[in-house]
Design a protein around this motif. Structure first.
Motif: not given
Length: 95
Positions: A51-53, A66, A68-69
């Protein structure tokens, strides 16, 4: 030597036939809509996802996104549509 010659032929074709560089040079095409969507074409496969990368294999190197969500909205053999809050897009060479 063969690699350099191949690169010169592709460059010549691109200039003479007025073809886009991403087609002739086999480069990724990256389209971002603000910081919430990224559409990547001409990749060689998904290496990692969370969920971050997101990390994709390219013909020459890797692409690291990179943020979020993250949610993968669409994934095809050479295309991916990622949604989320994008903070960084990094091209990593094979060096």
């Amino acid at each position: 030597m063969v690699k350099k010659w191949r690169q010169q032929v592709r460059s010549w074709l691109m200039n003479q036939l007025e073809l886009p560089a991403d087609i002739v040079m086999d480069l990724p095409r990256i389209t971002m809509i603000g910081h919430i969507h990224i559409y990547i074409e001409n990749h060689r496969g998904l290496l990692t996802f969370s969920d971050k990368e997101l990390r994709l294999l390219l013909k020459q190197g890797q692409l690291l996104v990179r943020g979020e969500q993250f949610v993968i909205k669409t994934i095809l053999p050479e295309e991916i549509l990622l949604e989320g809050k994008i903070h960084q897009v990094i091209y990593l060479d094979n060096d």
